[in-house]
Design a protein around this motif. Structure first.
Motif, PDB file in Angstrom:
ATOM      1  N   VAL A  30     -10.485 -45.367  35.699  1.00 27.36           N
ATOM      2  CA  VAL A  30      -9.886 -46.233  36.728  1.00 27.36           C
ATOM      3  C   VAL A  30     -10.902 -46.520  37.821  1.00 27.36           C
ATOM      4  O   VAL A  30     -11.032 -47.658  38.291  1.00 27.36           O
ATOM      5  CB  VAL A  30      -8.599 -45.592  37.305  1.00 27.36           C
ATOM      6  N   LYS A  31     -11.667 -45.490  38.191  1.00 24.09           N
ATOM      7  CA  LYS A  31     -12.692 -45.672  39.233  1.00 24.09           C
ATOM      8  C   LYS A  31     -13.767 -46.657  38.771  1.00 24.09           C
ATOM      9  O   LYS A  31     -14.167 -47.560  39.508  1.00 24.09           O
ATOM     10  CB  LYS A  31     -13.339 -44.318  39.560  1.00 24.09           C
ATOM     11  N   LEU A  32     -14.223 -46.489  37.530  1.00 21.59           N
ATOM     12  CA  LEU A  32     -15.257 -47.386  37.001  1.00 21.59           C
ATOM     13  C   LEU A  32     -14.739 -48.827  36.905  1.00 21.59           C
ATOM     14  O   LEU A  32     -15.461 -49.774  37.196  1.00 21.59           O
ATOM     15  CB  LEU A  32     -15.717 -46.905  35.612  1.00 21.59           C
ATOM     16  N   LEU A  33     -13.469 -48.960  36.523  1.00 25.69           N
ATOM     17  CA  LEU A  33     -12.895 -50.302  36.422  1.00 25.69           C
ATOM     18  C   LEU A  33     -12.739 -50.935  37.802  1.00 25.69           C
ATOM     19  O   LEU A  33     -12.962 -52.134  37.976  1.00 25.69           O
ATOM     20  CB  LEU A  33     -11.542 -50.259  35.696  1.00 25.69           C
ATOM     21  N   ALA A 129     -23.109 -65.484  30.418  1.00 21.39           N
ATOM     22  CA  ALA A 129     -23.308 -64.938  31.770  1.00 21.39           C
ATOM     23  C   ALA A 129     -22.273 -63.854  32.079  1.00 21.39           C
ATOM     24  O   ALA A 129     -22.560 -62.864  32.751  1.00 21.39           O
ATOM     25  CB  ALA A 129     -23.220 -66.062  32.799  1.00 21.39           C
ATOM     26  N   CYS A 130     -21.062 -64.039  31.580  1.00 26.02           N
ATOM     27  CA  CYS A 130     -19.959 -63.120  31.910  1.00 26.02           C
ATOM     28  C   CYS A 130     -19.846 -61.957  30.911  1.00 26.02           C
ATOM     29  O   CYS A 130     -19.219 -60.942  31.227  1.00 26.02           O
ATOM     30  CB  CYS A 130     -18.647 -63.917  31.933  1.00 26.02           C
ATOM     31  N   PHE A 131     -20.423 -62.109  29.734  1.00 26.78           N
ATOM     32  CA  PHE A 131     -20.188 -61.145  28.656  1.00 26.78           C
ATOM     33  C   PHE A 131     -20.554 -59.691  29.016  1.00 26.78           C
ATOM     34  O   PHE A 131     -19.842 -58.762  28.614  1.00 26.78           O
ATOM     35  CB  PHE A 131     -20.901 -61.589  27.371  1.00 26.78           C
ATOM     36  N   PRO A 132     -21.641 -59.473  29.789  1.00 27.64           N
ATOM     37  CA  PRO A 132     -21.963 -58.076  30.143  1.00 27.64           C
ATOM     38  C   PRO A 132     -20.821 -57.361  30.884  1.00 27.64           C
ATOM     39  O   PRO A 132     -20.662 -56.145  30.729  1.00 27.64           O
ATOM     40  CB  PRO A 132     -23.194 -58.214  31.043  1.00 27.64           C
ATOM     41  N   PHE A 133     -20.025 -58.096  31.652  1.00 27.76           N
ATOM     42  CA  PHE A 133     -18.872 -57.458  32.319  1.00 27.76           C
ATOM     43  C   PHE A 133     -17.864 -56.982  31.282  1.00 27.76           C
ATOM     44  O   PHE A 133     -17.328 -55.879  31.370  1.00 27.76           O
ATOM     45  CB  PHE A 133     -18.181 -58.435  33.285  1.00 27.76           C
ATOM     46  N   GLU A 135     -18.536 -56.300  28.172  1.00 26.46           N
ATOM     47  CA  GLU A 135     -19.128 -55.175  27.419  1.00 26.46           C
ATOM     48  C   GLU A 135     -18.935 -53.867  28.176  1.00 26.46           C
ATOM     49  O   GLU A 135     -18.655 -52.828  27.581  1.00 26.46           O
ATOM     50  CB  GLU A 135     -20.612 -55.436  27.165  1.00 26.46           C
ATOM     51  N   ARG A 136     -19.080 -53.932  29.502  1.00 28.94           N
ATOM     52  CA  ARG A 136     -18.867 -52.702  30.297  1.00 28.94           C
ATOM     53  C   ARG A 136     -17.405 -52.266  30.248  1.00 28.94           C
ATOM     54  O   ARG A 136     -17.095 -51.073  30.169  1.00 28.94           O
ATOM     55  CB  ARG A 136     -19.343 -52.919  31.733  1.00 28.94           C
ATOM     56  N   GLN A 137     -16.496 -53.233  30.309  1.00 28.34           N
ATOM     57  CA  GLN A 137     -15.062 -52.890  30.197  1.00 28.34           C
ATOM     58  C   GLN A 137     -14.786 -52.207  28.859  1.00 28.34           C
ATOM     59  O   GLN A 137     -14.055 -51.216  28.799  1.00 28.34           O
ATOM     60  CB  GLN A 137     -14.225 -54.180  30.258  1.00 28.34           C
ATOM     61  N   ILE A 138     -15.378 -52.757  27.797  1.00 31.50           N
ATOM     62  CA  ILE A 138     -15.157 -52.186  26.464  1.00 31.50           C
ATOM     63  C   ILE A 138     -15.724 -50.761  26.417  1.00 31.50           C
ATOM     64  O   ILE A 138     -15.104 -49.855  25.862  1.00 31.50           O
ATOM     65  CB  ILE A 138     -15.786 -53.094  25.382  1.00 31.50           C
ATOM     66  N   GLU A 139     -16.890 -50.598  27.022  1.00 28.38           N
ATOM     67  CA  GLU A 139     -17.519 -49.269  27.035  1.00 28.38           C
ATOM     68  C   GLU A 139     -16.641 -48.253  27.793  1.00 28.38           C
ATOM     69  O   GLU A 139     -16.458 -47.119  27.348  1.00 28.38           O
ATOM     70  CB  GLU A 139     -18.873 -49.397  27.719  1.00 28.38           C
ATOM     71  N   ILE A 140     -16.082 -48.674  28.916  1.00 28.05           N
ATOM     72  CA  ILE A 140     -15.262 -47.757  29.730  1.00 28.05           C
ATOM     73  C   ILE A 140     -13.961 -47.402  28.986  1.00 28.05           C
ATOM     74  O   ILE A 140     -13.604 -46.234  28.846  1.00 28.05           O
ATOM     75  CB  ILE A 140     -14.918 -48.403  31.107  1.00 28.05           C
TER      76      ILE A 140
END
Ligand code: URA
Length: 212
Positions: A30-33, A129-133, A135-140
């Protein structure tokens, strides 16, 4: 601390069932998100920021085994700061509920976090441009299955044009996760006779995600 966490969970749409099973791992997620949410509000990587009321991160269970990924926020989502809350979103929610599940069990987001003007399809560059965000959501969240709603979301992952009517229902591998491509709920609003197909794919995605 736990009270603050429960408040955040409630704000992002997680009900008491999940609050009861809240643990430290979910608190970290939750914090990371939350941090990611702050970053996207500041993002100016593409010109879509010029038109947004707000960026829309996504919402749902931070431990979801299934993540639904749409194209980009529409007018209602841009206004309310939540994904899939307009007419297409209500249809998505209805179809999830028709499987006997709740929308809050899963995580719902979009490839692009800002609304394109006039709801046009995001360009490949805007997607990139937006995909890295995402990818981070998927990782979290680390879901097992990604259910991609519509051709634009599928194109962002597969980096090629996709005919969603031909490829829907297929299960593909992507970076160790399974992708299920399906129709966008907005397409069903224009073509109601195809609703059964979207339901079938959503059910398949849920069944696969919740199987061992
Ligand atoms: N369409 C999308 O692709 N995403 C939303 O959040 C709403 C409509």
């Amino acid at each position: 601390m736990i009270d603050k966490y429960l408040k955040v969970l409630k704000e992002i749409g997680i009900d008491e069932v999940f609050m009861e099973t809240a643990n430290h791992e979910s608190m970290d997620k939750v914090k990371l998100l939350e941090e990611l949410g702050k970053e996207i509000q500041e993002c100016k990587k593409c010109d879509l920021y010029k038109h947004r009321k707000q960026a829309v991160l996504g919402e749902g269970n931070p431990n979801a085994k299934l993540m639904f990924v749409g194209e980009a926020p529409g007018a209602d989502e841009d206004r309310l700061g939540r994904p899939f809350v307009g007419r297409a979103g209500q249809l998505l929610t209805k179809l999830i509920e028709a499987t006997g599940h709740k929308r809050e069990e899963f995580y719902i987001t979009n490839v692009n976090k800002c609304r394109p003007p006039g709801n046009r399809t995001p360009t490949p560059w805007e997607q990139e441009a937006c995909f890295p965000f995402l990818e981070r959501q998927i990782e979290i969240i680390n879901p097992k299955i990604l259910c991609l709603l519509g051709a634009a979301a599928a194109r962002a992952f597969l980096k090629r044009p996709v005919s969603i009517t031909k490829e829907r229902g297929e299960v593909l591998n992507w970076n160790g996760k399974k992708l299920i491509l399906t129709l966008h709920p907005a397409y069903i609003l224009r073509n109601p006779s195809a609703e059964e197909l979207l339901f079938e794919d959503i059910k398949k995605a849920i069944d696969l995600a919740l199987s061992d």
